[in-house]
Each structure stands twice: as C-alpha cells, then as structure tokens.
Design a protein around this motif. Structure first.
Motif: not given
Ligand code: HEM
Length: 531
Positions: A6, A9-10, A12-13, A55, A57, A370, A379, A382
């Motif tokens: 994870i 990914y976290v 990157l976002l 972005r 969450w 992507d 990515p 997503n």
C-alpha cells in the motif's frame, strides 16, 4: 506485507495536492459534515485551492478529482477507461448491470444493440408524440396561470416521463396517476440514499449498508421503481400481442411495432422472445430502468433549470419569445425538425443552461491504464471523478463563467473552444446515448412553452439551494409566476452563484474551530504521520 504494497500507492497519490486525510477515515468527515447544498461550492473551493487535479481519501481509498478540460479528455477519451468507478455499484439494486453501469463485453454488446434505437430516423418518428405531450403540458399549466406562484417541477417531470414512455417504450402512461406519482417520489428517495451511501465509506460494504436505515428506505423505493418498469414492459407485451393479432386478421396491414427500424423496448423484447435465453426478463427490466431514469430525470432537470434561468433574465426571455414567434408563426408548437433547426437562439439558451447546471455534475471512472495529468501520475485501477460542473465554469473557456449568457454558444464564441470544456452529455466512448433525443425533446417542449408563456422566477440565484445527489437539483423546486399568452417586462435579478464555504475548506485542512472536535482532529493528525 500489506503495508509494503500500500505504501508506494499512498505515496504516489499523496504527490497529488489535496486535503489531508486521516488513516481509515480519510477525508470522509468533510463530506459527512458538509450540508448538501454546500457540496458544489466545497468542490469549487478545493479546485481553487489545489488546482485542476485534486486527490481526496474516501476512507482509505484514494479518489482523484479532475477539474480541467485536458484532464477530462485524458480520462474520458481512451476506450481502455470505459469502466465506471465503484460508486456506480450503488445503483445496482435499482438498475442491475444495465448500460449505465456495465463494462467490458457486456457493455460493448448492449451498446451495439441499443444505439440504433436512438438513430435520427427513429427520433423523427417521436416528434409528433413529444409535440402532443408539450401541448398537454400547456393545457395543464393553464390552471396555474391565475395563481400567485407555483412550483413548476412536478409538471415538467411528468411531461418528460410521458415522453420517454410513449416514444422509446411505446406505451402511454397518462392514466397511471398513482404509479407515476410513486415512481417519481421513489426516484428522489433513491437518489438521496445513493448520496448518503456515497458520502459515508462506512456504508460502502454491503453488509454494513444492509444494517442501516438508508438501506431500508432504499429497499422500499426499489420495489416501487421496479413495479413501474415491469408495468411498462407488461403493457408493451400486451400491445405487441394485439398488433400481431391485428396483423394476422388483416394480412395486408403493416404492423407499426414490426417495422425494420425498431424502438428501444421492441429491440429488447424481440431478443427476449428468442429461445436462446440470451436475454431474460431481468435483462430487459434493467435496461428499461436505465432508460426510464436517463430519459426523464436529466431532461426534466434541464427543462426546469432553463425555465428558471430564462425567468430571471427578461432581456434573454424577450429574445427567446421573438425567435419562437418568428419561426413558429401561427403554429402552437414546432411542426417539423426543420423548424426546430431554425431555433438557433433557443438552442444556445438550452446549452447555456446545461453549462451552468449540468444535470450530472460528476462522472466516475476506474482507470484501465496509468494516466498523467499536469505531471501527476494517476495509477491504473484508481478511481477518478471528472467534475463537469467545475470544468463548465472555467474562465479560460467561458468569457463570463458564472453568468447566464447564451452568447457563450454563438458560433464566433464556441467554434474554437476546447472540445472537452463542454461535457453535459459526457465525452468519449461512454457519452450519453440519448443526447440527440434529449436535445430534440428539450427544444420541442421549450419552444411550445415559450410560445404560450412568459415567466418570472421568484427565487434569486443567491438564495437558490442546489442539492447534489446523483444529479443537481433545486432543494425546494422552481417557483415561478407565469403569464399565459401576454408579454410584459420583469426586472432582472442579481446572479451570484456560490455561497460562502470558507469554513469547509478550513475543516479540510484540519483547522476546525469547533472545540470538541479539535482534540479528536489533532490525534488523527498525529496518527496520520505514521501512515
Ligand atoms: C439533458 C438530458 C441528458 C443529459 C444531460 C445526460 C447526461 C448523461 C451523462 C453525463 C452520461 C454519462 C454518465 C456517466 O458516465 O456516468 C449519460 C449517459 C447515458 N445517458 Fe444520458 N443524458 C441526458 C438524456 C438522456 C436520455 C433522454 C436518455 C435515453 C433516452 C439517456 C440515456 C443515457 C444512457 C443509456 C447512458 C449510459 C451510456 C453508457 O454508459 O454507455 N440520457 N447521460
């Protein structure tokens, strides 16, 4: 192991700017605490603060919001991105996996099957029916012209429901007063429960959702919604039986329902009658549910936002009346498609209304590959939400972004506009299948309406509460005074679109001033450092 998977990914976002989120809860509390009529303003504030790519969450899941035309094109154009985002699953209890929700092979084959049912040659056959229902609307509104003020939305919802039932479905629903009333009420209930679920990640898992009161309300609504679609299907089946019977009795007569180019519901029923079980009754029902919704809700929304906006702007209303009178002359309603094509100004008015109040303000996708937007990599896999409402109000594409100004669509102003800067019907391979149908219907109903009525809208734009659920709608309807057959001048109202939302942006950046909330927030801020 899980955290190893994870973490990148976290990371990157989190390179994409956006409000900070807490572990597990993400930014969900912002959505939960924001009143529904402030949601659009909240999004606008995020885009102002963070740029065209934001972005957020949703619980532990990252969603990227796109508020620029180039980003929208990058997401919506490629065929690989046709899969809708997870939130569309929340429509499944009602729409099954019909055209709006399905993807992959199922979407391709249904799309290929149903697209011809909205071809322009079929649409022309619907012209007279829509005119007839528009004239009925005019007669029904006559009872209101002596009243001081009234809400026009129920009339417009019913008119667009009649239109989709009588054209694409081939059945008349005028007599089914209770069925229609309950259906329209349940559409609203479902939209509300959809919104409640979407805003609350605790309700995402089916097991938790099924324990909630939102689920119970939704379940009741679904029963009524399915009752309506099954009623439509049964009526059409009975009608087809009668047509076949008549054709048998009179072998030379041509049956209307069996011409080469078929209406939507007949296409589905023909396949379901074959023996290969390719299409079950449930398959038919999920598409009927999808097209009943698509065919009435968005159209009625556009009708009432357009009447509302025109009713606020006497100068624009005068131009609409002049054009409609010039083109229709002594006719009570448009006579043919040629007449419709000549209503250039009315078309700009409709497009402008769809710009300011796109009925579907947000659309979601799961990325198939992507995508890089403004140097930020999102990515594959997503969720992305294209914010149509935001894109429609960008000064770089519209000289007067927050005003109702039909000149935005005059040829000289729109010719060079970036194509993905205007997306009321979405864009790319999954754009709206009913777009041409909708524009034809809107023009017929509105030309007939303005041929007979002058309106004054009673709620100023600054006082108008706009709610966001599956669509954007006015909280308390559209209250107008209408005058039948006589034209007078009304004073203009001051447009001022967005209410103050500074408090919500502050919240998103952990600076809540609420005393009880602050310690809780600060604990989460601390924890979030380790995430
Ligand atoms: C003003 C009227 C309308 C507007 C603004 C509108 C808008 C849209 C938008 C934005 C989408 C994309 C949704 C998404 O990707 O999540 C869509 C899809 C769709 N619309 Fe419309 N729509 C309108 C009228 C209609 C009508 C009249 C019908 C049917 C008769 C219809 C049928 C559909 C269908 C079946 C889809 C799904 C297409 C697919 O995913 O392949 N719409 N519409």
């Amino acid at each position: 192991m899980l955290s190893q998977a994870i973490y990148p990914y976290v990371k990157l976002l989190n390179k994409i700017p956006g409000p900070n989120g807490f572990p597990v809860f993400g930014c969900s509390f912002i959505g939960l605490l924001t009143p529904r009529d402030k949601m659009l303003a909240l999004y606008e504030n995020f885009f102002d603060t963070f740029g065209h790519v934001v972005r957020a969450w949703a619980g532990p899941i990252g969603v990227v919001f796109i508020g620029g035309a180039e980003g929208a094109q990058a997401v919506l154009s490629p065929t690989i991105n046709i899969e809708k985002s997870f939130q569309y699953e929340f429509f499944k209890p009602w729409l099954g996996s019909g055209l709006l929700i399905s993807h992959g092979q199922k979407w391709h084959s249904r799309h290929r099957l149903l697209r011809p049912a909205f071809h322009s040659t079929i649409l022309e056959k619907f012209f007279d029916t829509i005119v007839k229902n528009s004239e009925l609307l005019i007669r029904e509104l006559e009872s209101e012209t002596n009243a001081q003020e009234f809400d026009i939305t129920p009339y417009l919802k019913e008119c667009s429901l009649h239109n989709i039932c009588e054209t694409a479905m081939g059945v008349k629903m005028h007599e089914e007063v209770n069925l229609k009333k309950n259906y329209l009420k349940s559409v609203q209930t479902y939209s509300e429960t959809f919104y409640e679920r979407m805003m609350n990640p605790f309700l995402y898992p089916t097991i938790l959702f099924s324990l909630s009161s939102t689920y119970r309300r939704q379940k009741e609504a679904v029963k009524i919604l399915h009752n309506m679609s099954m009623n439509v299907i049964k009526k059409r089946i009975a009608e087809r039986r009668l047509q076949r019977e008549n054709a048998r009795v009179n072998k030379n007569s041509k049956s209307e329902g069996f011409s080469k180019k078929k209406e939507f519901l007949d296409v589905l029923l023909d396949i379901s009658e074959r023996d290969d079980n390719e299409f079950t009754t449930d398959d038919v029902r999920e598409e009927v549910d999808t097209f009943l919704l698509g065919g009435h809700n968005t159209v009625s929304m556009t009708l009432y936002w357009t009447i509302y906006l025109v009713g606020l702007h006497p100068d624009i209303q005068e131009k609409v009346h002049t054009e409609v009178d010039d083109i229709l002359r002594s006719a009570e309603a448009p006579k043919d498609t040629k007449m419709l094509q000549e209503l250039h100004y009315l078309e700009c008015v409709i497009k402008e209304s769809l710009r300011l109040y796109p009925p579907i303000p947000l659309i979601g996708r799961t990325l198939g590959e992507d995508v890089v937007i403004n140097d930020f990599k999102i990515p594959a896999g997503n969720w992305v939400a294209v914010h149509i409402h935001q894109i429609h109000r960008l000064r770089e594409h519209y000289h007067n972004p927050n005003e109702f100004d039909p000149s935005h669509f005059f040829p000289e102003n729109s010719r060079d506009r970036y194509p993905f800067a205007y997306l009321p019907f979405s864009g790319g391979p999954r754009n709206c299948l009913g777009q041409k149908f909708a524009m034809m219907e809107l023009k017929i109903v509105l030309a007939t309406f303005f041929k007979h009525y002058e309106v004054k809208s009673l709620t100023k734009q600054e006082d108008m509460k706009v709610l966001l659920d599956a669509v954007i709608r006015p909280e308390n309807g559209i209250w107008i005074v209408s005058i039948f057959g006589q034209l007078t001048q009304f004073s203009s109202r001051c447009p001022n679109f967005l209410p103050d939302v500074s408090i919500f942006v502050q919240l998103s950046q952990y600076s809540s001033s609420c005393l009880i909330f602050r310690p809780v927030v600060s604990i989460f801020v601390q924890l979030s450092q380790f995430f």
